[in-house]
Scaffold this motif. Structure first.
Motif, PDB file in Angstrom:
ATOM      1  N   GLY A 117     -36.863  63.329  70.316  1.00 20.09           N
ATOM      2  CA  GLY A 117     -36.395  63.582  68.830  1.00 20.09           C
ATOM      3  C   GLY A 117     -36.927  62.389  68.105  1.00 20.09           C
ATOM      4  O   GLY A 117     -36.299  62.097  67.063  1.00 20.09           O
ATOM      5  N   LYS A 118     -38.107  61.799  68.358  1.00 23.48           N
ATOM      6  CA  LYS A 118     -38.641  60.757  67.328  1.00 23.48           C
ATOM      7  C   LYS A 118     -39.427  61.540  65.974  1.00 23.48           C
ATOM      8  O   LYS A 118     -39.734  62.744  65.935  1.00 23.48           O
ATOM      9  N   HIS A 119     -39.465  60.898  64.964  1.00 25.57           N
ATOM     10  CA  HIS A 119     -40.046  61.330  63.748  1.00 25.57           C
ATOM     11  C   HIS A 119     -41.649  61.197  63.884  1.00 25.57           C
ATOM     12  O   HIS A 119     -42.422  61.946  63.104  1.00 25.57           O
ATOM     13  N   TRP A 120     -42.123  60.120  64.672  1.00 23.86           N
ATOM     14  CA  TRP A 120     -43.531  59.760  64.446  1.00 23.86           C
ATOM     15  C   TRP A 120     -44.485  61.015  65.080  1.00 23.86           C
ATOM     16  O   TRP A 120     -45.625  60.969  64.394  1.00 23.86           O
ATOM     17  N   PRO A 121     -44.083  61.734  66.002  1.00 21.18           N
ATOM     18  CA  PRO A 121     -45.011  62.946  66.552  1.00 21.18           C
ATOM     19  C   PRO A 121     -45.395  63.718  65.385  1.00 21.18           C
ATOM     20  O   PRO A 121     -46.548  64.121  65.073  1.00 21.18           O
ATOM     21  N   ARG A 122     -44.230  64.095  64.543  1.00 17.37           N
ATOM     22  CA  ARG A 122     -44.466  65.009  63.372  1.00 17.37           C
ATOM     23  C   ARG A 122     -45.464  64.612  62.512  1.00 17.37           C
ATOM     24  O   ARG A 122     -46.547  65.191  61.972  1.00 17.37           O
ATOM     25  N   VAL A 123     -45.458  63.271  62.225  1.00 22.11           N
ATOM     26  CA  VAL A 123     -46.353  62.491  61.192  1.00 22.11           C
ATOM     27  C   VAL A 123     -47.831  62.268  61.654  1.00 22.11           C
ATOM     28  O   VAL A 123     -48.809  62.530  60.978  1.00 22.11           O
ATOM     29  N   TRP A 124     -47.817  62.084  62.765  1.00 24.15           N
ATOM     30  CA  TRP A 124     -49.246  61.351  63.412  1.00 24.15           C
ATOM     31  C   TRP A 124     -49.940  62.842  63.879  1.00 24.15           C
ATOM     32  O   TRP A 124     -50.928  63.065  63.565  1.00 24.15           O
TER      33      TRP A 124
END
Length: 197
Positions: free
Chosen positions: A143-150
């Motif tokens: 449930g991390k945010h960084w995969p969506r951004v990167w």
């Protein structure tokens, strides 16, 4: 489901302890059991770490899609290695047709060296892609945010892969599907929630 019962809002009325009606423990066994059930209803065990909100279906699908892309990356490497070895055999057959045999003598080492270099490069690139997809899948699962951004930036770069073969196109499309799923409002809300756990 009302707003008070919805765990997204944290207003679950059942989680509030009821006031004790028997401060001295004089009630019978049935009343004390009922009071203890009411006071502990809706609570998660301390230290269990289990999320109160279930992971939404788009997050599960994005995780599965990224894991599939990692497997297909390794499959691409395997097919690429087999293609290189087949090409090596054909080139050696063509060179072997020279009547004097001098071409074979001078080119065997070069062909073998080029084959090893191409196989190594193919395996290294495929392993890097597979590792990247697995890393992104793990971040999605947590449930991390960084995969969506990167992944959004990498998805734009990977559009050049649409010019490749069918397997490469499939991997690119899987990555685009994962990015789209991660940008859904329910996925973003779950990442916001998971970051507070």
């Amino acid at each position: 489901m009302t707003q008070n019962d919805n765990p997204w809002f944290g207003g679950n009325a059942a989680s509030r302890p009821l006031p004790s009606t028997d401060p001295f423990g004089l009630a019978g066994p049935a009343e004390s059991v009922l009071a203890s059930r009411n006071s502990s209803a809706g609570r998660t065990p301390r230290g269990s770490g289990a999320p109160l909100v279930a992971r939404p279906i788009p997050m599960h699908v994005a995780f599965g899609v990224l894991a599939l892309a990692a497997v297909l990356s390794l499959l691409t490497a395997l097919l690429g290695v087999l293609t290189i070895l087949d090409l090596q055999g054909r080139v050696q057959n063509l060179v072997g047709m020279e009547p004097s045999g001098a071409a074979t003598l001078y080119t065997d080492d070069y062909i073998d060296g080029a084959t090893i270099a191409l196989v190594f490069a193919m395996v290294a690139v495929a392993a890097a892609f597979a590792f990247g997809y697995v890393t992104f899948a793990r971040g999605v699962y947590q449930g991390k945010h960084w995969p969506r951004v990167w992944a959004s930036g990498l998805a734009v770069i990977s559009l050049f892969g649409l010019l490749g073969g069918p397997l490469v196109v499939t991997i690119v499309l899987l990555g685009l599907v994962a990015v789209a799923l991660l940008w859904l409002p329910v996925s973003r809300r779950y990442c916001d929630y998971a970051s507070t756990r």
